[in-house]
Design a protein around this motif. Structure first.
Motif, PDB file in Angstrom:
ATOM      1  N   PHE A   1       0.808  -1.219   0.000  1.00  0.00           N
ATOM      2  CA  PHE A   1       0.000   0.000   0.000  1.00  0.00           C
ATOM      3  C   PHE A   1       0.847   1.277   0.000  1.00  0.00           C
ATOM      4  O   PHE A   1       0.294   2.374  -0.123  1.00  0.00           O
ATOM      5  CB  PHE A   1      -0.957  -0.014   1.195  1.00  0.00           C
ATOM      6  CG  PHE A   1      -2.070  -1.005   1.026  1.00  0.00           C
ATOM      7  CD1 PHE A   1      -3.212  -0.684   0.307  1.00  0.00           C
ATOM      8  CD2 PHE A   1      -1.956  -2.281   1.561  1.00  0.00           C
ATOM      9  CE1 PHE A   1      -4.236  -1.600   0.131  1.00  0.00           C
ATOM     10  CE2 PHE A   1      -2.970  -3.211   1.387  1.00  0.00           C
ATOM     11  CZ  PHE A   1      -4.109  -2.875   0.672  1.00  0.00           C
ATOM     12  N   SER A   2       2.158   1.148   0.117  1.00  0.00           N
ATOM     13  CA  SER A   2       3.012   2.335  -0.015  1.00  0.00           C
ATOM     14  C   SER A   2       3.047   2.812  -1.465  1.00  0.00           C
ATOM     15  O   SER A   2       3.470   3.939  -1.739  1.00  0.00           O
ATOM     16  CB  SER A   2       4.441   2.022   0.460  1.00  0.00           C
ATOM     17  OG  SER A   2       5.049   1.044  -0.384  1.00  0.00           O
ATOM     18  N   THR A   3       2.594   1.948  -2.397  1.00  0.00           N
ATOM     19  CA  THR A   3       2.570   2.308  -3.815  1.00  0.00           C
ATOM     20  C   THR A   3       1.218   2.871  -4.234  1.00  0.00           C
ATOM     21  O   THR A   3       1.003   3.128  -5.422  1.00  0.00           O
ATOM     22  CB  THR A   3       2.876   1.076  -4.684  1.00  0.00           C
ATOM     23  OG1 THR A   3       1.839   0.083  -4.489  1.00  0.00           O
ATOM     24  CG2 THR A   3       4.214   0.473  -4.303  1.00  0.00           C
ATOM     25  N   PHE A   4       0.340   3.082  -3.281  1.00  0.00           N
ATOM     26  CA  PHE A   4      -1.011   3.543  -3.612  1.00  0.00           C
ATOM     27  C   PHE A   4      -0.982   4.922  -4.282  1.00  0.00           C
ATOM     28  O   PHE A   4      -0.278   5.836  -3.836  1.00  0.00           O
ATOM     29  CB  PHE A   4      -1.865   3.629  -2.344  1.00  0.00           C
ATOM     30  CG  PHE A   4      -3.257   4.174  -2.607  1.00  0.00           C
ATOM     31  CD1 PHE A   4      -4.229   3.410  -3.210  1.00  0.00           C
ATOM     32  CD2 PHE A   4      -3.567   5.488  -2.247  1.00  0.00           C
ATOM     33  CE1 PHE A   4      -5.492   3.912  -3.456  1.00  0.00           C
ATOM     34  CE2 PHE A   4      -4.835   6.002  -2.489  1.00  0.00           C
ATOM     35  CZ  PHE A   4      -5.796   5.214  -3.092  1.00  0.00           C
ATOM     36  N   LYS A   5      -1.711   5.032  -5.383  1.00  0.00           N
ATOM     37  CA  LYS A   5      -1.873   6.299  -6.099  1.00  0.00           C
ATOM     38  C   LYS A   5      -3.350   6.571  -6.304  1.00  0.00           C
ATOM     39  O   LYS A   5      -4.119   5.617  -6.503  1.00  0.00           O
ATOM     40  CB  LYS A   5      -1.161   6.246  -7.462  1.00  0.00           C
ATOM     41  CG  LYS A   5       0.344   6.044  -7.373  1.00  0.00           C
ATOM     42  CD  LYS A   5       0.956   5.971  -8.764  1.00  0.00           C
ATOM     43  CE  LYS A   5       2.456   5.741  -8.708  1.00  0.00           C
ATOM     44  NZ  LYS A   5       3.054   5.642 -10.049  1.00  0.00           N
ATOM     45  N   TYR A   6      -3.703   7.829  -6.251  1.00  0.00           N
ATOM     46  CA  TYR A   6      -5.119   8.173  -6.440  1.00  0.00           C
ATOM     47  C   TYR A   6      -5.240   9.255  -7.489  1.00  0.00           C
ATOM     48  O   TYR A   6      -4.297   9.975  -7.809  1.00  0.00           O
ATOM     49  CB  TYR A   6      -5.764   8.631  -5.126  1.00  0.00           C
ATOM     50  CG  TYR A   6      -5.336  10.017  -4.689  1.00  0.00           C
ATOM     51  CD1 TYR A   6      -6.088  11.139  -5.047  1.00  0.00           C
ATOM     52  CD2 TYR A   6      -4.207  10.198  -3.910  1.00  0.00           C
ATOM     53  CE1 TYR A   6      -5.703  12.415  -4.651  1.00  0.00           C
ATOM     54  CE2 TYR A   6      -3.800  11.466  -3.505  1.00  0.00           C
ATOM     55  CZ  TYR A   6      -4.563  12.564  -3.886  1.00  0.00           C
ATOM     56  OH  TYR A   6      -4.175  13.820  -3.495  1.00  0.00           O
ATOM     57  N   GLY A   7      -6.427   9.361  -8.018  1.00  0.00           N
ATOM     58  CA  GLY A   7      -6.718  10.403  -8.987  1.00  0.00           C
ATOM     59  C   GLY A   7      -8.133  10.916  -8.787  1.00  0.00           C
ATOM     60  O   GLY A   7      -9.005  10.194  -8.305  1.00  0.00           O
ATOM     61  N   LEU A   8      -8.343  12.173  -9.166  1.00  0.00           N
ATOM     62  CA  LEU A   8      -9.663  12.784  -9.031  1.00  0.00           C
ATOM     63  C   LEU A   8      -9.893  13.689 -10.228  1.00  0.00           C
ATOM     64  O   LEU A   8      -9.078  14.552 -10.542  1.00  0.00           O
ATOM     65  CB  LEU A   8      -9.753  13.601  -7.727  1.00  0.00           C
ATOM     66  CG  LEU A   8     -11.036  14.435  -7.528  1.00  0.00           C
ATOM     67  CD1 LEU A   8     -12.250  13.520  -7.410  1.00  0.00           C
ATOM     68  CD2 LEU A   8     -10.903  15.320  -6.300  1.00  0.00           C
ATOM     69  N   GLY A   9     -11.009  13.474 -10.902  1.00  0.00           N
ATOM     70  CA  GLY A   9     -11.347  14.302 -12.038  1.00  0.00           C
ATOM     71  C   GLY A   9     -12.765  14.837 -11.925  1.00  0.00           C
ATOM     72  O   GLY A   9     -13.688  14.091 -11.609  1.00  0.00           O
TER      73      GLY A   9
END
Length: 292
Positions: free
Chosen positions: A281-289
């Protein structure tokens, strides 16, 4: 005589009437550009997934619509692109966009006759193109008019029964003159099933899409070659839920991604996306559009 009359009727009656069947007719085929021959499964597994934070606003300026796209960098800095599109007579400016660093993108097209379309794409390069459609055939050609270094062409044809076949070819000029790339392939659709197969650079690319029902679709893409019978692959699904349009996928690299898109108000949609490499989970990436 009576016998002669019966023979005459038999010889002059169409075979389809004698067998009580309909005469053979070709199925209607849809024209498709070769670049889009594997579009259905690829779009399901790529659209809406993002690791960026963006805001896209559309605003009327007179009778034209101006689009402002703003992106937030990891440092918190904001950068925006401003664009619009319009047409004058038979000439269309499909896209004109000013970017943060002072560069631009320009796309234009015109159709001087039925079935023929001339295009131009400018910005970092300058590509002059032509598209021609007739019947079930879709042909394209593109010339790199800036450096005169490359000519590309493609042809795709519907062959009936839900199938399309075609290919593309790119030829480089200059010191390394010769064929730089080529591809052949086809797709097939029947009911809820769609399949595509293309070849390039010694490998085969397989795409599958299956619509289970009106709310659930499954898709996969995979790469196959003699050295690696099963190379990179991605498997995913799309589901229309009460909370919005939910999509999820997993790749051969172990990265799991998911996103949810929902219309939260009239002409306002929000997309939330996230990805993680396996259980790290240290590689978790998020995005919001947000689009409005």
């Amino acid at each position: 005589s009576c016998v002669q009359q019966r023979i005459y009727i038999l010889l002059t009656t169409p075979l389809c009437n004698l067998t009580n069947t309909r005469p053979y007719t070709h199925q209607t085929v849809n024209m498709v550009k070769y670049a889009d021959i594997a579009k259905a499964p690829t779009d399901l597994l790529s659209d809406d997934y993002t690791s960026k934070v963006t805001l896209k606003c559309k605003k009327l300026a007179g009778d034209k619509t101006v689009t402002i796209e703003t992106e937030r960098a990891s440092s918190g800095a904001l950068s925006s692109k401003v664009g619009t599109k319009f047409s004058i007579g038979g000439f269309a400016v499909d896209k004109i966009q000013l970017k943060p660093k002072g560069d631009y993108a320009l796309e234009t097209s015109t159709s001087p006759m039925s079935g023929l379309k001339l295009t131009f794409k400018g910005g970092s390069g300058a590509d002059v193109g032509v598209e021609y459609t007739t019947g079930s055939v879709f042909a394209t050609g593109v010339l790199d008019a800036k450096d005169m270094s490359k000519i590309s062409t493609s042809l795709c044809m519907g062959v009936g029964y839900g199938a399309n076949v075609g290919g593309s070819l790119a030829y480089s000029t200059g010191k390394s003159a010769g064929i730089s790339s080529y591809s052949v392939g086809g797709n097939y659709s029947s009911g809820p099933l769609f399949a595509s197969l293309t070849t390039s650079k010694g490998q085969a690319n397989l795409g599958l899409l299956y619509s289970v029902n009106s709310g659930l679709s499954l898709a996969s893409t995979s790469v196959h070659s003699a050295d690696s019978p099963l190379g990179d692959f991605t498997v995913g699904c799309a589901y229309k839920a009460s909370i919005g349009d939910v999509k999820a996928k997993i790749g051969s690299d172990g990265v799991v991604s998911a996103c949810v898109s929902k219309d939260v108000a009239p002409k306002v949609s929000v997309t939330v996306s996230g990805s993680v490499a396996g259980t790290d989970f240290s590689t978790f990436k998020y995005g919001l559009g947000v689009t409005m």
